[in-house]
Design a protein around this motif. Structure first.
Motif, mmCIF file in Angstrom:
data_model
loop_
_atom_site.group_PDB
_atom_site.id
_atom_site.type_symbol
_atom_site.label_atom_id
_atom_site.label_comp_id
_atom_site.label_asym_id
_atom_site.label_seq_id
_atom_site.Cartn_x
_atom_site.Cartn_y
_atom_site.Cartn_z
ATOM 1 N N TYR A 468 62.605 90.805 80.306
ATOM 2 C CA TYR A 468 62.334 90.440 78.910
ATOM 3 C C TYR A 468 61.759 89.040 78.740
ATOM 4 N N ALA A 469 61.880 88.188 79.755
ATOM 5 C CA ALA A 469 61.369 86.819 79.597
ATOM 6 C C ALA A 469 59.875 86.799 79.872
ATOM 7 N N SER A 470 59.151 85.973 79.126
ATOM 8 C CA SER A 470 57.728 85.811 79.444
ATOM 9 C C SER A 470 57.482 84.330 79.709
ATOM 10 N N PHE A 471 56.475 84.074 80.533
ATOM 11 C CA PHE A 471 56.338 82.742 81.121
ATOM 12 C C PHE A 471 54.867 82.368 81.166
ATOM 13 N N ASP A 472 54.569 81.133 80.763
ATOM 14 C CA ASP A 472 53.189 80.665 80.819
ATOM 15 C C ASP A 472 53.214 79.191 81.211
ATOM 16 N N TYR A 473 52.198 78.737 81.945
ATOM 17 C CA TYR A 473 52.245 77.321 82.337
ATOM 18 C C TYR A 473 50.868 76.692 82.330
ATOM 19 N N GLU A 474 50.853 75.361 82.278
ATOM 20 C CA GLU A 474 49.597 74.615 82.462
ATOM 21 C C GLU A 474 49.917 73.398 83.311
ATOM 22 N N GLN A 475 48.925 72.941 84.069
ATOM 23 C CA GLN A 475 49.178 71.803 84.961
ATOM 24 C C GLN A 475 49.178 70.497 84.183
ATOM 25 N N ILE A 476 50.064 69.557 84.586
ATOM 26 C CA ILE A 476 50.120 68.275 83.878
ATOM 27 C C ILE A 476 49.917 67.091 84.818
ATOM 28 N N GLY A 477 49.440 67.348 86.032
ATOM 29 C CA GLY A 477 49.123 66.216 86.919
ATOM 30 C C GLY A 477 50.096 66.058 88.071
ATOM 31 N N LEU A 478 49.899 64.968 88.830
ATOM 32 C CA LEU A 478 50.689 64.742 90.052
ATOM 33 C C LEU A 478 51.794 63.714 89.805
ATOM 34 N N ARG A 479 52.928 63.902 90.496
ATOM 35 C CA ARG A 479 54.016 62.926 90.415
ATOM 36 C C ARG A 479 54.583 62.689 91.803
ATOM 37 N N THR A 480 55.068 61.489 92.039
ATOM 38 C CA THR A 480 55.645 61.168 93.344
ATOM 39 C C THR A 480 56.966 61.901 93.509
ATOM 40 N N GLY A 481 57.199 62.447 94.698
ATOM 41 C CA GLY A 481 58.446 63.158 94.954
ATOM 42 C C GLY A 481 58.982 62.813 96.337
ATOM 43 N N HIS A 482 60.274 63.001 96.539
ATOM 44 C CA HIS A 482 60.883 62.732 97.851
ATOM 45 C C HIS A 482 60.745 64.008 98.690
ATOM 46 N N LEU A 483 59.566 64.185 99.279
ATOM 47 C CA LEU A 483 59.267 65.440 99.983
ATOM 48 C C LEU A 483 59.259 65.221 101.487
ATOM 49 N N VAL A 484 59.686 66.231 102.218
ATOM 50 C CA VAL A 484 59.683 66.146 103.685
ATOM 51 C C VAL A 484 59.114 67.438 104.267
ATOM 52 N N LYS A 485 58.646 67.329 105.494
ATOM 53 C CA LYS A 485 58.142 68.534 106.171
ATOM 54 C C LYS A 485 59.279 69.106 107.012
ATOM 55 N N MET A 486 59.519 70.387 106.843
ATOM 56 C CA MET A 486 60.579 71.031 107.624
ATOM 57 C C MET A 486 59.939 71.956 108.653
ATOM 58 N N ASN A 487 60.274 71.714 109.928
ATOM 59 C CA ASN A 487 59.756 72.562 110.999
ATOM 60 C C ASN A 487 60.791 73.607 111.382
ATOM 61 N N VAL A 488 60.327 74.764 111.793
ATOM 62 C CA VAL A 488 61.240 75.779 112.322
ATOM 63 C C VAL A 488 60.988 75.867 113.825
ATOM 64 N N LEU A 489 62.056 75.697 114.607
ATOM 65 C CA LEU A 489 61.925 75.748 116.065
ATOM 66 C C LEU A 489 62.613 77.008 116.577
#
Length: 600
Positions: A468-489
């Motif tokens: 029942y939920a409907s969803f719509d979006y628009e982009q609002i630009g870039l923001r700094t985030g605490h992101l890391v790369k995760m490897n799978v070994l």
């Protein structure tokens, strides 16, 4: 040659599944565009996949003749547009070629997120918008409530909204009358230099590239030499026509008319959507303001299951690109999956559709890697780079900051599902901006990182709200985030196809989940296999796949225990040696299943 005052160009806009394509069918049938024998369900959805899924992917046009009650005959150009948020680009192009729009709203569902997004686009183009309340024959229909919603949420007067049922053919005549009386005829000067806008282009195996145009000023005739202002190329027009929905050839297209031309163009790449077409002799001075360049949002790798199919995949992708300007690709190589392509899409549905078309139309078996978005990385030496593929991320010490794209999402849902939807958005690092009520339905506005939405947000939203939920979006630009790369070994070897960029706070949970999935998916070998998720040098999650064991003591009947011990010791050494040199074969199914990681 039709008088300009008798031309009406309009598009049909609505949320997914509110009945656009069915209404288009009825309008074509009512105006005699096709006979009853030629009619089929969703005439304008000409791809099999569109008919099966019941969605429109490509916007289509058709020209109809209608004799109104005042006895005059009008020429109507109808554009049926997609309703899904991934194809909003198709909608904006169609709206630019029209003067008005039919806004279809489901009498049972009411106004939904995508209804709003499309209406606002239409208002930007200063269109005359005619509300139509469809599906009034449903038992759950409540037209008065929907009229109130249209007035409250969108702010359009809905007193004289047509009550219709496209399926049952109710109210079709009233819709046509409203189009003729309320939508203004197109402007444009017949004697001015030619100026036509390129609305769409596609590749036809018999005709070459077919270009859909909307003439703004002047006349476009067969045999003219035309120039594409943006591309700077010149071509000779060899065919002018329109779709009714069958192809009909014409001698010329005048101001305000929508039709197609062919000009012996071999590649769709030469026909940029939004370009202006003018004559080589006495050209127009300024171009039409085009559309904003389409930006892919989601990236993923496509690899053939059988490495020998690589060339076939290259050809197939190039052919698909001819009919879909919003899809981009470049070659990439992966240690685990071999050669393939990194492809850019407008969203997850777009990705699914392209993948399915490659499988169906070109008979390819494909593996897709986990979808990711574009990150902007500022390195410690001050240089910037845009990252499409998590495997290419530089080492952590070289990174000063990482920025990720954010979106503004609007969600409509019935009140009883609100709590779990707010929790879902909160879990995905969302920032709540607004919460209002429209009747019994809640409208929530959130700012969310696109990275979190791309994965399986839409599926989760649908299952939480029972659709029942409907969803719509628009982009609002870039923001700094605490992101890391995760490897799978796997067995201490990194598997590049499974590496992903995650937020530091969510990394452990994501890593544990991935390891658990892989533990179930990778078959057991004769030695123990560790499956680990690591960030840099730190392992954050681990699972161990236990070894299969051969019973080496089976041939010992009784006798001294030391003999059995000796055999078991020998087996242990063999296993240790095997672990050093053993290769772990990860089956393709395991890859595909691991990449479809949902949150069960």
């Amino acid at each position: 040659m039709t008088e300009q005052s008798k031309i009406r160009n309009f598009s049909i806009i609505a949320h997914i599944d509110h009945g656009k394509s069915t209404l288009a069918d009825r309008l074509i049938q009512h105006t005699g565009g096709l006979t009853d024998r030629e009619m089929s369900e969703q005439v304008l959805d000409n791809m099999d996949i569109e008919k099966e899924r019941g969605i429109t992917i490509k916007a289509q046009t058709v020209r109809l003749n209608y004799t109104a009650k005042n006895g005059e005959t009008y020429e109507l150009s109808l554009m049926d547009t997609p309703g899904h948020v991934d194809f909003a680009y198709e909608v904006s192009r169609s709206l630019a070629a029209c003067e008005g729009a039919l806004l279809i709203v489901d009498a049972a569902q009411g106004v939904e997120a995508q209804t709003l997004a499309n209406v606002y686009q239409s208002i930007e183009y200063d269109h005359e918008i005619l509300p139509v309340i469809n599906k009034i024959d449903l038992p759950a229909a409540d037209p008065d409530k929907v009229k109130a919603e249209i007035e409250d949420i969108i702010g359009l007067p809905a007193d004289d909204a047509v009550l219709a049922s496209a399926k049952a053919g109710i109210g079709i005549e009233d819709i046509l009358e409203q189009i003729v009386t309320k939508i203004p005829p197109p402007g444009g000067d017949r004697d001015a230099p030619l100026k036509a806008m390129l609305v769409d282009s596609w590749y036809d195996p018999y005709l070459g590239v077919v270009i859909l145009v909307r003439v703004i000023d002047g006349v476009l005739k067969k045999g003219q030499r035309v120039k594409f202002m943006q591309a700077g190329t010149e071509h000779l027009v060899d065919r002018v026509g329109c779709m009714r929905p069958k192809i009909e050839q014409l001698s010329e297209l005048g101001p305000g008319e929508v039709g197609f031309i062919t000009a012996q163009i071999k590649e769709v790449a030469q026909t940029a959507v939004g370009d202006t077409i003018t004559t080589v002799k006495g050209p127009a001075l300024e171009a039409v303001p085009g559309f904003k360049e389409v930006q892919p949002v989601v990236f993923c790798g496509l690899f053939p299951v059988d490495a020998a199919d690589f060339e076939k995949l290259r050809e197939s992708i190039s052919k698909l690109r001819l009919n879909d300007a919003s899809f981009s690709f470049e070659m990439e190589t992966s240690a685990a999956l071999g050669q393939g392509f990194r492809c850019g899409f407008l969203g997850l549905l777009h990705l699914e559709i392209i993948q399915e078309r490659l499988t169906r139309e070109y008979d390819l078996d494909l593996i897709t890697t986990a979808p990711s978005v574009v990150y902007r990385i500022v390195q410690t030496d001050g240089t910037e780079l845009f990252l499409h593929n998590p495997a290419d991320m530089p080492e952590a010490v070289k990174i000063a900051e990482i920025e990720e794209p954010w979106i503004n999402a609007v969600i409509y849902c019935p009140d009883e599902y609100l709590g779990s939807i707010l929790k879902l958005c909160q879990d995905r690092r969302g920032i709540q901006k607004n919460l209002t009520y429209v009747g019994e339905r809640a409208q929530v506005t959130y700012e969310l990182p696109l990275n979190e939405v791309v994965f399986d947000f839409y599926d989760r939203l649908k299952s939480i709200s029972r659709g029942y939920a409907s969803f719509d979006y628009e982009q609002i630009g870039l923001r700094t985030g605490h992101l890391v790369k995760m490897n799978v070994l796997v067995n201490s070897e990194p598997v590049d196809a499974l590496s992903m960029i995650v937020h530091r706070d969510a990394a452990e949970g994501r890593g544990r989940h991935m390891c658990e999935r892989l533990k179930d998916l990778i078959p057991r070998h004769l030695f123990k296999i560790p499956v680990q998720a690591a960030i840099g040098g730190k392992v954050v999650a681990r699972e161990t796949i236990s070894a299969m064991r051969k019973d080496v003591t089976a041939k010992c009947y009784g006798g001294d225990i030391s003999r059995k011990k000796k055999l078991l010791e020998k087996q242990k050494k063999g296993k240790a040696k095997m672990r050093e040199y053993g290769n772990v074969a990860i089956p393709q199914e395991a890859f595909i299943a691991a990449l479809k990681m949902g949150e069960e």
